[in-house]
Design an enzyme around this catalytic site. Structure first.
Site, PDB file in Angstrom:
ATOM      1  N   ARG A  89       0.857  -1.187   0.000  1.00 21.78           N
ATOM      2  CA  ARG A  89       0.000   0.000   0.000  1.00 21.78           C
ATOM      3  C   ARG A  89       0.893   1.236   0.000  1.00 21.78           C
ATOM      4  O   ARG A  89       1.212   1.780   1.062  1.00 21.78           O
ATOM      5  CB  ARG A  89      -0.924   0.001   1.223  1.00 21.78           C
ATOM      6  CG  ARG A  89      -1.869  -1.202   1.266  1.00 21.78           C
ATOM      7  CD  ARG A  89      -2.668  -1.198   2.561  1.00 21.78           C
ATOM      8  NE  ARG A  89      -3.544  -2.368   2.635  1.00 21.78           N
ATOM      9  CZ  ARG A  89      -4.304  -2.655   3.686  1.00 21.78           C
ATOM     10  NH1 ARG A  89      -4.279  -1.859   4.750  1.00 21.78           N
ATOM     11  NH2 ARG A  89      -5.077  -3.719   3.696  1.00 21.78           N
ATOM     12  N   ASP A  96       2.300   5.009  -0.286  1.00 26.53           N
ATOM     13  CA  ASP A  96       1.786   6.298   0.161  1.00 26.53           C
ATOM     14  C   ASP A  96       1.606   7.260  -1.007  1.00 26.53           C
ATOM     15  O   ASP A  96       2.061   6.996  -2.131  1.00 26.53           O
ATOM     16  CB  ASP A  96       2.767   6.934   1.157  1.00 26.53           C
ATOM     17  CG  ASP A  96       2.820   6.201   2.486  1.00 26.53           C
ATOM     18  OD1 ASP A  96       1.815   5.567   2.843  1.00 26.53           O
ATOM     19  OD2 ASP A  96       3.866   6.279   3.149  1.00 26.53           O
ATOM     20  N   TYR A 112      12.093  -2.501  -2.568  1.00 25.68           N
ATOM     21  CA  TYR A 112      11.943  -1.076  -2.841  1.00 25.68           C
ATOM     22  C   TYR A 112      13.279  -0.475  -3.263  1.00 25.68           C
ATOM     23  O   TYR A 112      14.346  -0.991  -2.898  1.00 25.68           O
ATOM     24  CB  TYR A 112      11.469  -0.322  -1.596  1.00 25.68           C
ATOM     25  CG  TYR A 112      10.020  -0.497  -1.228  1.00 25.68           C
ATOM     26  CD1 TYR A 112       9.060   0.420  -1.661  1.00 25.68           C
ATOM     27  CD2 TYR A 112       9.605  -1.559  -0.427  1.00 25.68           C
ATOM     28  CE1 TYR A 112       7.725   0.276  -1.306  1.00 25.68           C
ATOM     29  CE2 TYR A 112       8.263  -1.708  -0.069  1.00 25.68           C
ATOM     30  CZ  TYR A 112       7.340  -0.781  -0.518  1.00 25.68           C
ATOM     31  OH  TYR A 112       6.016  -0.926  -0.170  1.00 25.68           O
ATOM     32  N   ARG A 127      11.345   5.204   3.945  1.00 23.26           N
ATOM     33  CA  ARG A 127      11.589   6.646   3.890  1.00 23.26           C
ATOM     34  C   ARG A 127      12.338   7.124   5.130  1.00 23.26           C
ATOM     35  O   ARG A 127      13.218   7.998   5.047  1.00 23.26           O
ATOM     36  CB  ARG A 127      10.272   7.398   3.731  1.00 23.26           C
ATOM     37  CG  ARG A 127       9.642   7.243   2.356  1.00 23.26           C
ATOM     38  CD  ARG A 127       8.238   7.804   2.307  1.00 23.26           C
ATOM     39  NE  ARG A 127       8.191   9.201   2.741  1.00 23.26           N
ATOM     40  CZ  ARG A 127       7.055   9.869   2.945  1.00 23.26           C
ATOM     41  NH1 ARG A 127       5.888   9.273   2.750  1.00 23.26           N
ATOM     42  NH2 ARG A 127       7.092  11.124   3.334  1.00 23.26           N
TER      43      ARG A 127
END
Length: 251
Positions: A50, A52, A111, A198
């Site tokens: 999911r 952002d 990622y 992040r």
């Protein structure tokens, strides 16, 4: 009922994120709306992650169940036509077993965070990377990243709004590689906490700027306190690369 697996690429800038939102457009809603127009029934699309608002994907995996008889090719072509002009592309569509689940069958998520280390402003990559204008020491960043690999309590690197039951995660990979002005931070784990990537990247940038020593990553981790976080990176440079499953999905 037939279950289809999708591989999806998208530019996250126009969206509030993957998940359907009441206050703005989402990737999920855009695809579900297009699918409903094709198969003339309500459709729910479930994804491996999911992302952002502002986060991108090169190979997001998702699935949907369809009662109508339709080939994977026709479904993919129809979706690509109807999601326009939204920056979403269905790269692959195939039939999978009924018990295959894009989220719950996933065993690894990958990622990449893309940093551009230069003084000049971004042009073609504006919104697609994080520009850091001061020099970064990528070797120090790699040294700091190594401190986080393994099974830990990642509370410091977890959003205050994270809904995960536990802050314990096993980080399998956190690499830092430089190629000219581009610094890529690649992270792999079975699952991540909200904002974990992040937050880790933001602190690694502090290490690269020599505001933190590499050992400060260990101190931040061991604090298990969000207040110990030095910096949370913006969403611009974050990409969901791919999701792995126990067995390859056959054509």
């Amino acid at each position: 009922m037939t279950r289809f697996a999708l591989t999806i690429e998208y530019d996250g800038r126009p969206f509030m994120g993957w998940q359907r939102q009441a206050h703005g457009p989402s990737v999920q809603e855009t695809i579900e709306t297009a699918a409903a127009r094709i198969v003339h029934e309500g459709v729910a699309v479930h994804a491996a992650g999911r992302t952002d608002a502002g986060v991108h994907a090169r190979g997001m995996r998702a699935h949907l169940d369809v009662a109508r008889s339709i080939t994977p090719f026709r479904l993919m072509e129809g979706l690509n036509a109807l999601v326009r002009p939204a920056p979403i592309a269905i790269l692959d569509c195939r039939v999978v077993p009924d018990d295959w689940h894009a989220r719950f069958s996933c065993i690894a998520r990958h990622y990449e965070f893309r940093l551009i280390n230069r003084r000049a402003p971004l042009t073609v990559e504006q919104g697609l990377a994080w520009r850091v204008p001061v020099p970064l020491d990528a070797d120090a960043m790699a040294e700091g990243a190594a401190r986080l690999i393994g099974r830990h309590d990642f509370t410091t690197f977890r959003s205050a709004h994270c809904q995960a039951d536990s802050p314990i995660r096993t980080l399998d990979r956190l690499d830092v590689a430089r190629d000219g002005d581009v610094i890529a931070v690649r992270a792999s784990a079975r699952s991540f906490l909200h904002h974990q990537v992040r937050s880790m990247v933001g602190c690694l940038v502090l290490v690269g700027q020599r505001k933190w020593m590499p050992d400060a990553m260990t101190s931040a981790l061991e604090a298990r306190d969000r207040a110990a976080l030095g910096l949370n990176a913006p969403p611009d440079g974050l990409y969901f690369l791919r999701a792995d499953y126990p067995e390859a999905i056959s054509d």
